[in-house]
Design an enzyme around this catalytic site. Structure first.
Site, PDB file in Angstrom:
ATOM      1  N   ASN A 174      67.715  18.534  73.125  1.00  0.00           N
ATOM      2  CA  ASN A 174      68.206  19.910  73.041  1.00  0.00           C
ATOM      3  C   ASN A 174      67.536  20.597  71.838  1.00  0.00           C
ATOM      4  O   ASN A 174      67.783  20.211  70.702  1.00  0.00           O
ATOM      5  CB  ASN A 174      69.727  19.861  72.880  1.00  0.00           C
ATOM      6  N   CYS A 233      71.815  28.407  71.287  1.00  0.00           N
ATOM      7  CA  CYS A 233      70.994  28.026  72.448  1.00  0.00           C
ATOM      8  C   CYS A 233      70.775  29.187  73.424  1.00  0.00           C
ATOM      9  O   CYS A 233      69.874  29.136  74.263  1.00  0.00           O
ATOM     10  CB  CYS A 233      71.622  26.848  73.177  1.00  0.00           C
ATOM     11  N   HIS A 286      69.057  26.236  80.016  1.00  0.00           N
ATOM     12  CA  HIS A 286      69.039  25.627  78.689  1.00  0.00           C
ATOM     13  C   HIS A 286      69.070  24.112  78.862  1.00  0.00           C
ATOM     14  O   HIS A 286      69.832  23.590  79.674  1.00  0.00           O
ATOM     15  CB  HIS A 286      70.254  26.102  77.883  1.00  0.00           C
TER      16      HIS A 286
END
Ligand code: UT7
Length: 330
Positions: free
Chosen positions: A287, A116, A257
């Protein structure tokens, strides 16, 4: 001689057409919209169509970024793709994307895996490679087809992730004081097992038994990851602000993020910066790992949330466990 600034010249993003809602998920595993939304802020995520590859999503985002920057694939001599879900383990998906996009064969192409935090790592890498003078224009892509590594029977992970791509064209400018002002990258390799795919790599190749056990899917110890994520993202944000003698309230927009709304809210609280200064789209995408920051950055730019002269803070955290922050003046 003044050093040139590394600047983002254009951005683009892409999300697959199919939307999987929390209500849809509740028909697949023992979960509910109420649980998913209250724990993560996620309402829905995009899922790639059968046959739609990571490279296809990357190409769509890259075309949008090139159009935004008013360049073509022929102008790119450096292609960096941040991903944990390449089309195949070998070759690098950046080479497939190069071919599909028509990036010249004398361009350097490689993949980068920082999960990520991948886009922030890739941006820093592009900046270093451009600044050394051997490259002129980079295409930096963050892309994931996480639906291909998620265990759709595991309610603790499958409700969290989605597919998508974001891209940025990065080049050099003579104007001082703009562009990528700095980055702060790091990793906690000692906590790698908190978020990983246990088998299928070279240390433990897949077997019929490991596949039957689902060990080729993503596993996460969510609670532990949550705590480290909040601490690492806060520290990465504080460190880079300090390095650049900036206060949090001088940041126009934070692009964190997008893993969990509660993580973003905790960082907002710790930095004493209101949520209005954070760009949040986790509710619509879930996500998307490496793609999360570049998708959010592209949306924020197109929505007019970033103006000339503004300072944007990118802050990320992911498998590794990696973390990273970056400051950009527009
Ligand atoms: O991008 C990389 C970094 N990743 C992250 O930052 C993710 C970090 N972690 C998180 O976002 C959160 O920890 C989660 C959203 C994954 C989980 O939230 P939580 O508040 O930490 O919940 P939990 O894991 O402690 O689970 C609480 C309960 C458990 O039941 P018991 O043991 O209390 O009876 C779980 O079994 O909720 C249960 N549960 C579910 N229930 C309904 C777990 N997943 C689900 C589900 N639906 N999907």
């Amino acid at each position: 001689m003044a050093t040139a600034s590394t600047v983002i010249l254009g951005t683009g993003s892409y999300a697959p057409e199919r939307i999987l809602t929390n209500t849809d998920l509740a028909t697949m595993v023992d979960t509910s919209d109420e649980w998913i939304f209250s724990r993560s802020g996620i309402r829905e995520r995009h899922i790639a169509a059968p046959g739609e590859a990571t490279s296809d999503m990357a190409v769509a985002a890259a075309k949008a970024a090139l159009a935004d920057a008013k360049f073509t694939a022929a102008d790119i001599d450096l292609l960096i793709v941040a991903t944990v879900t390449p089309d195949q383990t070998v070759p690098a998906v950046s080479c497939t994307i190069q071919h599909k996009l028509g990036v010249p064969t004398n361009a350097a192409c490689f993949d980068l895996n920082a999960a990520c935090s991948g886009f922030v790592y890739a941006l820093d890498t592009a900046c270093a490679m451009l600044s050394c003078g051997r490259y002129r224009r980079a295409l930096v892509i963050g892309v994931e087809k996480l639906s291909s590594i998620v265990d759709w029977k595991d309610r603790t992970t499958c409700v969290l992730f989605g597919d998508g791509a974001g891209a940025a064209v990065v080049g050099l400018s003579d104007q001082p004081g703009i562009g990528l002002l700095g980055t702060r990258l790091g990793a906690y390799g000692d906590s790698a097992d908190l978020l990983c795919i246990p088998r299928g790599g070279s240390s433990s190749p897949a077997t019929l038994e490991s596949i039957a056990a689902g060990d080729h899917f993503l596993k996460m110890k969510g609670k532990e990851v949550f705590k480290i994520a909040v601490r690492a993202m806060e520290e990465a944000a504080r460190d880079i602000l300090e390095q650049h003698h900036l206060r949090a309230d001088q940041i126009g927009l934070v692009i964190p993020h997008q893993a969990n709304l509660r993580i973003i809210e905790a960082i907002s609280q710790y930095l004493e910066l209101p949520m209005e200064r954070f760009y949040v789209n986790v509710g619509r995408y879930g996500n998307t790992s490496s793609a999360s920051i570049p998708i959010a950055l592209d949306e924020a730019r197109r929505a007019g949330r970033i103006k000339s002269g503004d300072i944007t803070l990118l802050v990320a955290f992911g498998a590794g466990l990696t973390y990273g922050s970056a400051l950009i003046r527009w």
